[in-house]
Design a protein around this motif. Structure first.
Motif, short mmCIF file in Angstrom:
data_model
loop_
_atom_site.label_atom_id
_atom_site.label_comp_id
_atom_site.label_asym_id
_atom_site.label_seq_id
_atom_site.Cartn_x
_atom_site.Cartn_y
_atom_site.Cartn_z
N GLU A 209 5.81 26.65 76.83
CA GLU A 209 5.77 25.23 77.21
C GLU A 209 6.63 24.96 78.44
N PHE A 210 7.79 25.63 78.50
CA PHE A 210 8.63 25.45 79.69
C PHE A 210 7.96 26.02 80.93
N LEU A 211 7.45 27.24 80.81
CA LEU A 211 6.82 27.88 81.96
C LEU A 211 5.57 27.12 82.41
N ASP A 212 4.85 26.59 81.47
CA ASP A 212 3.63 25.84 81.78
C ASP A 212 3.95 24.60 82.62
N GLY A 213 5.15 24.08 82.44
CA GLY A 213 5.55 22.89 83.20
C GLY A 213 6.35 23.20 84.45
N ALA A 214 6.72 24.46 84.63
CA ALA A 214 7.57 24.86 85.77
C ALA A 214 6.69 25.21 86.96
N LYS A 215 6.06 24.21 87.54
CA LYS A 215 5.12 24.44 88.63
C LYS A 215 5.81 24.86 89.92
N ASP A 216 7.11 24.56 90.05
CA ASP A 216 7.84 24.87 91.27
C ASP A 216 8.59 26.19 91.20
N VAL A 217 8.32 26.99 90.17
CA VAL A 217 8.98 28.28 89.99
C VAL A 217 7.90 29.36 89.88
N ARG A 218 8.05 30.42 90.67
CA ARG A 218 7.15 31.57 90.52
C ARG A 218 7.69 32.45 89.40
N TRP A 219 6.88 32.61 88.37
CA TRP A 219 7.33 33.39 87.23
C TRP A 219 6.32 34.45 86.83
N ILE A 220 6.85 35.49 86.20
CA ILE A 220 6.04 36.59 85.70
C ILE A 220 6.59 36.97 84.33
N VAL A 221 5.69 37.12 83.35
CA VAL A 221 6.08 37.39 81.97
C VAL A 221 5.44 38.71 81.55
N VAL A 222 6.20 39.54 80.84
CA VAL A 222 5.69 40.85 80.42
C VAL A 222 5.80 40.95 78.89
N TYR A 223 4.67 41.27 78.27
CA TYR A 223 4.58 41.44 76.82
C TYR A 223 3.87 42.75 76.50
N LYS A 224 4.10 43.25 75.30
CA LYS A 224 3.18 44.22 74.73
C LYS A 224 1.88 43.48 74.41
N ASN A 225 0.78 44.21 74.45
CA ASN A 225 -0.52 43.60 74.21
C ASN A 225 -0.57 42.88 72.86
N ASN A 226 -1.02 41.63 72.88
CA ASN A 226 -1.07 40.83 71.67
C ASN A 226 -2.07 39.69 71.84
N GLY A 227 -2.92 39.48 70.85
CA GLY A 227 -3.94 38.45 70.94
C GLY A 227 -3.38 37.05 71.04
N SER A 228 -2.28 36.77 70.32
CA SER A 228 -1.68 35.43 70.38
C SER A 228 -1.16 35.13 71.78
N VAL A 229 -0.61 36.14 72.44
CA VAL A 229 -0.10 35.96 73.81
C VAL A 229 -1.26 35.69 74.77
N ARG A 230 -2.33 36.46 74.62
CA ARG A 230 -3.48 36.28 75.51
C ARG A 230 -4.07 34.88 75.36
N ARG A 231 -4.12 34.38 74.14
CA ARG A 231 -4.66 33.02 73.93
C ARG A 231 -3.71 31.96 74.47
N MET A 232 -2.41 32.17 74.28
CA MET A 232 -1.44 31.18 74.73
C MET A 232 -1.46 31.02 76.25
#
Length: 262
Positions: A209-232
């Motif tokens: 939710e924070f990252l989704d609203g942080a339009k003025d920040v370039r961000w990159i997130v790294v996860y192990k493969n997971n269906g919940s993450v892909r949907r989110m």
């Protein structure tokens, strides 16, 4: 440069794709630093990397290794190997309260390298995992030769840590925030499970939710493969990589997810 610690959940397969997204001479503000397997290699390849931490034990470990690695290595040598499961458990319970930054750093190193799951505060003693070569490697660390440093934030929770880190990213025209989230665990279970002294826990929904609203920040997130993450993160650019670090569209071959808003 290799890390003296072993990562408890490795996402190193994602390194090549992260390098493609974050160009040289950028400022990388990292959240979720532990063993630093990605951070150190980015810093060794012309990225200026700052690890932002709310966990004091991991912060002081990296500071101690940066400032006097030989002393930390000598203490580790004096204590190694951890001889019995009983001694291993005693160290796990008490090491945050040992006197001296270097001694605590040495124990963080030894517990991590002896742990069956590569966590200083968890796992069982696995004598076969330890090798004195790791101490030699630790003694030769020269973090001052690469643009890598750690920053401690005394905050209430990791959500506040992410907010503080985003402020730092905004101060650099060529700044990026990299969040190493590792394995997705439902936030309920993360809240009720015991928390290790050396681990930072993140609420995945709040982070999104924070990252989704942080339009003025370039961000990159790294996860192990997971269906919940892909949907989110379905509305963002998601790169899937296999165990060789190569991009893939085959879900069955996917190891890591690299998600970016740019």
């Amino acid at each position: 440069m290799r890390s003296p610690l072993k990562e408890y959940v490795s996402v190193s397969n994602s390194l090549s794709e992260i390098k493609k997204k974050i160009p040289p001479d950028s400022f990388v503000h990292s959240v979720g630093l532990y063993a630093g397997e990605i951070e150190l290699r980015l810093a060794s390849d012309r990225r200026m990397v700052f690890g932002h931490l709310s966990n004091w034990l991991i912060y002081e470990f990296w500071k101690a290794v940066r400032n006097h690695p030989k002393n930390v290595a000598q203490i580790a040598l004096d204590l190694a190997p951890i001889p019995t499961p009983f001694m291993f458990k005693c160290y796990q319970e008490d090491w945050p309260w040992f006197d001296g930054t270097d001694q605590r750093a040495a124990l963080t190193f030894l517990l991590n390298r002896h742990s069956s799951i590569n966590m200083a505060s968890a796992g069982e003693l696995d004598e076969e995992k330890f090798d004195f070569h790791y101490i030699t490697q630790l003694s030769k660390m020269r973090l001052e030769k690469i643009p890598f440093d750690v920053v401690y934030h005394q905050v209430e929770d990791t959500h506040s840590l992410i907010e503080r880190t985003a402020e730092e990213v905004r101060s650099h025209e060529n700044g990026y925030m990299m969040l190493t989230m590792r394995r997705y665990v439902h936030d309920y279970y993360a809240d009720v499970n015991p928390k290790g002294y050396d681990i930072e826990y993140f609420n995945h929904k709040k982070t999104f939710e924070f990252l989704d609203g942080a339009k003025d920040v370039r961000w990159i997130v790294v996860y192990k493969n997971n269906g919940s993450v892909r949907r989110m993160y379905r509305d963002y650019d998601i790169t899937m990589v296999n165990k060789y670090g190569l991009p893939t569209t085959d879900m069955s071959q996917c190891e890591d997810l690299i998600i970016a808003n740019f």
